[in-house]
Design an enzyme around this catalytic site. Structure first.
Site, PDB file in Angstrom:
ATOM      1  N   LYS A  92       0.915  -2.516  -2.616  1.00  0.00           N
ATOM      2  CA  LYS A  92       1.790  -1.546  -3.672  1.00  0.00           C
ATOM      3  C   LYS A  92       0.963  -0.224  -3.740  1.00  0.00           C
ATOM      4  CE  LYS A  92       4.427  -4.934  -5.963  1.00  0.00           C
ATOM      5  NZ  LYS A  92       4.668  -5.425  -7.310  1.00  0.00           N
ATOM      6  N   HIS A 143      -1.773   2.885  -9.018  1.00  0.00           N
ATOM      7  CA  HIS A 143      -1.356   3.445 -10.270  1.00  0.00           C
ATOM      8  C   HIS A 143      -2.540   3.305 -11.383  1.00  0.00           C
ATOM      9  CE1 HIS A 143       0.497   0.374 -12.102  1.00  0.00           C
ATOM     10  NE2 HIS A 143       0.893  -0.061 -11.165  1.00  0.00           N
ATOM     11  N   HIS A 151      -3.505  -0.363 -12.510  1.00  0.00           N
ATOM     12  CA  HIS A 151      -4.318  -1.131 -11.791  1.00  0.00           C
ATOM     13  C   HIS A 151      -5.917  -1.263 -12.459  1.00  0.00           C
ATOM     14  CE1 HIS A 151      -1.474  -1.044  -8.514  1.00  0.00           C
ATOM     15  NE2 HIS A 151      -1.720  -2.208  -8.637  1.00  0.00           N
TER      16      HIS A 151
END
Length: 136
Positions: free
Chosen positions: A119, A122, A125
């Site tokens: 993924k 962003h 994280h």
């Protein structure tokens, strides 16, 4: 820990003179401002045909005397929202076999971060990375 709170509530129910009832303690929702919640007053009120809020108030008065409990609030139709004292948590941690006072002889591994590489990255994280660093 929940078993300990169950026991405290069971003792309070007996002290109030209510029929013994198996308490059902759960973690309280975060927006309730409590550590644990119990619907025990609702069940007791149904069996003795009384107002559940009144039953909860009587149980609360007994629980308020316990030094291991910081605060008890009656919420909604008769739920008991319980805030445990810091002393209670300290006693539980001290009695726990999980905590080893001499950590110098143990190796502890903390995973700092585990973002899902499938993924897009962003700011979310970074959360596990920050938590890992705080623990270290």
């Amino acid at each position: 820990m929940i078993n300990s709170i169950d026991n405290l509530i069971s003792e309070a129910v007996i002290d109030c003179g209510f029929p013994s009832y198996e308490p059902d303690v759960v973690l309280a929702p975060k927006n309730q401002g409590a550590d644990y919640a119990s619907p025990v007053a609702l069940s007791i009120a149904k069996t003795i045909s009384r107002n559940p809020v009144e039953v909860a108030q009587e149980i609360r008065r007994v629980l308020d005397k316990n030094p291991l409990i910081k605060e008890v609030k009656v919420a909604g139709p008769g739920f008991l929202n319980i805030v445990m004292s810091e002393t209670w948590f300290e006693q539980k941690l001290a009695a726990s076999e999980v905590i080893d006072r001499d950590l110098s002889r143990r190796k502890i591994i903390i995973e700092f971060s585990s973002p899902n590489i499938a993924k897009p990255m962003h700011v979310g994280h970074l959360r596990t990375t920050i938590l890992g660093q705080v623990l270290v």
